[in-house]
Design an enzyme around this catalytic site. Sequence first.
Site, PDB file in Angstrom:
ATOM      1  N   ARG A 183       0.788  -1.224   0.000  1.00  9.36           N
ATOM      2  CA  ARG A 183       0.000   0.000   0.000  1.00  9.36           C
ATOM      3  C   ARG A 183       0.833   1.293   0.000  1.00  9.36           C
ATOM      4  O   ARG A 183       0.282   2.380  -0.041  1.00  9.36           O
ATOM      5  CB  ARG A 183      -0.932   0.024   1.224  1.00  9.36           C
ATOM      6  CG  ARG A 183      -1.932  -1.127   1.228  1.00  9.36           C
ATOM      7  CD  ARG A 183      -2.928  -0.958   2.354  1.00  9.36           C
ATOM      8  NE  ARG A 183      -3.813  -2.103   2.483  1.00  9.36           N
ATOM      9  CZ  ARG A 183      -4.894  -2.310   1.749  1.00  9.36           C
ATOM     10  NH1 ARG A 183      -5.221  -1.459   0.807  1.00  9.36           N
ATOM     11  NH2 ARG A 183      -5.656  -3.376   1.938  1.00  9.36           N
TER      12      ARG A 183
ATOM     13  N   GLN B 263       3.965 -12.625   8.000  1.00 11.33           N
ATOM     14  CA  GLN B 263       2.806 -12.209   7.220  1.00 11.33           C
ATOM     15  C   GLN B 263       3.118 -12.208   5.727  1.00 11.33           C
ATOM     16  O   GLN B 263       2.222 -12.007   4.911  1.00 11.33           O
ATOM     17  CB  GLN B 263       2.377 -10.802   7.653  1.00 11.33           C
ATOM     18  CG  GLN B 263       1.921 -10.721   9.099  1.00 11.33           C
ATOM     19  CD  GLN B 263       1.720  -9.287   9.549  1.00 11.33           C
ATOM     20  OE1 GLN B 263       2.613  -8.673  10.117  1.00 11.33           O
ATOM     21  NE2 GLN B 263       0.549  -8.739   9.291  1.00 11.33           N
TER      22      GLN B 263
ATOM     23  N   ASP C 144       6.394 -14.284   0.365  1.00 18.41           N
ATOM     24  CA  ASP C 144       7.477 -14.296  -0.626  1.00 18.41           C
ATOM     25  C   ASP C 144       8.454 -15.453  -0.466  1.00 18.41           C
ATOM     26  O   ASP C 144       9.314 -15.667  -1.323  1.00 18.41           O
ATOM     27  CB  ASP C 144       8.246 -12.972  -0.601  1.00 18.41           C
ATOM     28  CG  ASP C 144       8.756 -12.585   0.797  1.00 18.41           C
ATOM     29  OD1 ASP C 144       9.158 -13.483   1.553  1.00 18.41           O
ATOM     30  OD2 ASP C 144       8.734 -11.382   1.110  1.00 18.41           O
TER      31      ASP C 144
ATOM     32  N   HIS D  12      -0.076 -16.039   6.223  1.00 15.67           N
ATOM     33  CA  HIS D  12      -0.874 -15.630   5.070  1.00 15.67           C
ATOM     34  C   HIS D  12      -0.608 -16.508   3.854  1.00 15.67           C
ATOM     35  O   HIS D  12      -0.953 -16.136   2.732  1.00 15.67           O
ATOM     36  CB  HIS D  12      -0.620 -14.155   4.744  1.00 15.67           C
ATOM     37  CG  HIS D  12      -1.167 -13.237   5.782  1.00 15.67           C
ATOM     38  ND1 HIS D  12      -0.726 -11.939   5.959  1.00 15.67           N
ATOM     39  CD2 HIS D  12      -2.125 -13.417   6.727  1.00 15.67           C
ATOM     40  CE1 HIS D  12      -1.381 -11.369   6.957  1.00 15.67           C
ATOM     41  NE2 HIS D  12      -2.236 -12.255   7.434  1.00 15.67           N
TER      42      HIS D  12
ATOM     43  N   CYS E 164      -6.679 -25.767  -4.455  1.00 11.31           N
ATOM     44  CA  CYS E 164      -8.023 -25.805  -5.038  1.00 11.31           C
ATOM     45  C   CYS E 164      -9.021 -25.259  -4.028  1.00 11.31           C
ATOM     46  O   CYS E 164      -9.044 -25.687  -2.870  1.00 11.31           O
ATOM     47  CB  CYS E 164      -8.396 -27.236  -5.423  1.00 11.31           C
ATOM     48  SG  CYS E 164     -10.097 -27.386  -6.039  1.00 11.31           S
TER      49      CYS E 164
END
Length: 257
Positions: A42, A110, A113, A130, A138
């Site tokens: 952000r 969090q 990567d 995360h 799926c």
Amino acid sequence: MKPIKELGTEITAARAVLRDARKVVVLTGAGISTDSGIPDFRGPEGLWTKNPEAEKTATLTSYVSDPELRQRNWQRLSEGSMWEGKAPNPGHRSLVELERLKKLHLLITQNVDGLHRAAGTSEERLVEIHGTTSKVRCLDCGDTAPMERALERVRAGEADPPCRLCGGILKSATISFGQNLVMADLHRSEQAATECDVMLAVGSTLTVYPIANVVPIAHQAGAQVVIVNAEPTPFDGLAAAVVPASISEALPLIVAP
């Protein structure tokens, strides 16, 4: 954020806390990876700031309901990951050193990567709260597979590759907006927070819930809190030490024995 040379008092305070620690829980956010060339989401140069559709892709309802959005996402992924060629920086590696010193109880990230894993943090000490972009899952049957296998199908001509087991929708094995966390990972993180003697929060705004709760949970259980982040966080007032510095510069100094 201040230059590291102006933060001697803060670095010393953080080092003192880590020096006496026996069980450290670490929570990392996007800030630990910015020095590896991975933008946050952000900020002014953030992924979602520069490409609003990427944020839409990270919203579960949009992803499920819009086949064209999925197709554009698969095409973008097949052309190269945003962190392709990115490597762990000294901040990531310093947390591997913390594990080598037998002080790391759990590292909760969090980030999706994979740089903590690439740096050498062991599987049994890592929670990717995360999820990860290295796999696909799926949405119907829950089967997982390597991301690269799905991308090979896209490059072979499948615009929106379905699950090969049930035909359901595939997406990266990350937690999207509107999608529940893996409860076992959350419970493990919260339990570790009650067991640690130091909570080290690194590169996180500490505003993303429920995982940000591990900081006050640890504090209430008697742990000391150390925060290393460029900007102020809501929990700075709980901390024994706050270091507003470059993480790749500050964290190795804080963790070093």
